[in-house]
Design an enzyme around this catalytic site. Sequence first.
Site, PDB file in Angstrom:
ATOM      1  N   GLU A 116       0.822  -1.220   0.000  1.00 22.25           N
ATOM      2  CA  GLU A 116       0.000   0.000   0.000  1.00 22.25           C
ATOM      3  C   GLU A 116       0.855   1.269   0.000  1.00 22.25           C
ATOM      4  O   GLU A 116       0.366   2.346   0.342  1.00 22.25           O
ATOM      5  CB  GLU A 116      -0.953   0.007   1.212  1.00 22.25           C
ATOM      6  N   HIS A 139      -2.764   2.538   8.074  1.00 26.27           N
ATOM      7  CA  HIS A 139      -3.883   1.771   7.523  1.00 26.27           C
ATOM      8  C   HIS A 139      -4.122   0.590   8.442  1.00 26.27           C
ATOM      9  O   HIS A 139      -3.174  -0.043   8.914  1.00 26.27           O
ATOM     10  CB  HIS A 139      -3.548   1.290   6.107  1.00 26.27           C
ATOM     11  N   HIS A 141      -7.401  -2.548   9.891  1.00 31.82           N
ATOM     12  CA  HIS A 141      -8.674  -3.239   9.660  1.00 31.82           C
ATOM     13  C   HIS A 141      -9.440  -3.352  10.983  1.00 31.82           C
ATOM     14  O   HIS A 141      -9.717  -4.472  11.430  1.00 31.82           O
ATOM     15  CB  HIS A 141      -8.432  -4.655   9.120  1.00 31.82           C
ATOM     16  N   GLU A 169     -17.238  12.820  22.611  1.00 35.79           N
ATOM     17  CA  GLU A 169     -16.040  13.532  22.156  1.00 35.79           C
ATOM     18  C   GLU A 169     -15.680  13.328  20.683  1.00 35.79           C
ATOM     19  O   GLU A 169     -14.717  13.917  20.200  1.00 35.79           O
ATOM     20  CB  GLU A 169     -14.866  13.194  23.065  1.00 35.79           C
ATOM     21  N   HIS A 210     -13.143  -2.890   3.710  1.00 31.63           N
ATOM     22  CA  HIS A 210     -11.733  -3.264   3.821  1.00 31.63           C
ATOM     23  C   HIS A 210     -11.119  -2.736   5.128  1.00 31.63           C
ATOM     24  O   HIS A 210     -10.599  -3.508   5.926  1.00 31.63           O
ATOM     25  CB  HIS A 210     -10.962  -2.742   2.598  1.00 31.63           C
TER      26      HIS A 210
END
Length: 271
Positions: A116, A139, A141, A169, A210
């Site tokens: 990525e 990144h 999951h 918040e 994803h």
Amino acid sequence: MKDIFTAPFVEEMKRTTANMYRLGWDERNGGNISYMLDEKEVAEYLDLNHVIRTIPTGFEAEELIGKIFIVTGTGKYFKNVEGDPETNLGIIRIAEDGTTAELLWGYKDGGRFTSELPAHLMSHMARLSVDPENRVVIHSHPTNTLAMNFVHELDEKKFTHTLWEMCTECIVVFPDGVGILPWMLCGTNSIGEATAEKMKEFRLVIWSLHGIYGAGKNLDETFGLIETVEKAAQIYMLTAHLPRINTIQDKNMVELAEFFGVNYRKDFLNL
Ligand code: 13P
Ligand code: ZN
């Protein structure tokens, strides 16, 4: 020369990946991190003239020429970073041509940076254009965020509004809301370009079905952004099937945003 294994940026990467793994957000090789380092600081630990090998990136990153990043390796497991950072992480510098990464340390088993990298480096460029202090892209999951993708409309306004409703918040932590990309093939320049486009507007971008991308000025802040979305998504998933009796009102969110002085997406509220 100081010992690279004691460098604060290596320590921070170890801590962050271990935390994310233990939270269940990064199964197997899921997730990746890139963190732009200060050249002077890196020079205390590494000879910057010693390039171990070069790896083509497959895209142009002219604005990042000479910039140094510590990046998780492709196919590597977050759970293993703590025990063997030199195999699971790498330190790369973007070469003069803007399309090659010079490996300065790591990927010891012959590995390479995350698949990525396009989304990471393109997001760095996009965030830096609006926030010169941005240093980190993560990144991940995260479980509940992902679960919510299957049961909630994937509309930026509606999704952000629901998250803001889940924890008092939330609107203060991510007043700019959450951007959303449709399902796309991952690991490509196209998803990188689409992510970067969203990153001009949002520090958080959902990759539908994803995972999520977050950007910030350090690992703590970026981790905290994703953690706050995940917490809100968890509350949503715990309550989505139950009758809703109470909720945080839009007027409460306005009060919060004004009291904490944050610039929030007014068009994401129903005032
Ligand atoms: P990498 O192992 O290449 O970092 O990929 C993991 C991932 O989460 C892909 O989206
Ligand atoms: Zn992923």
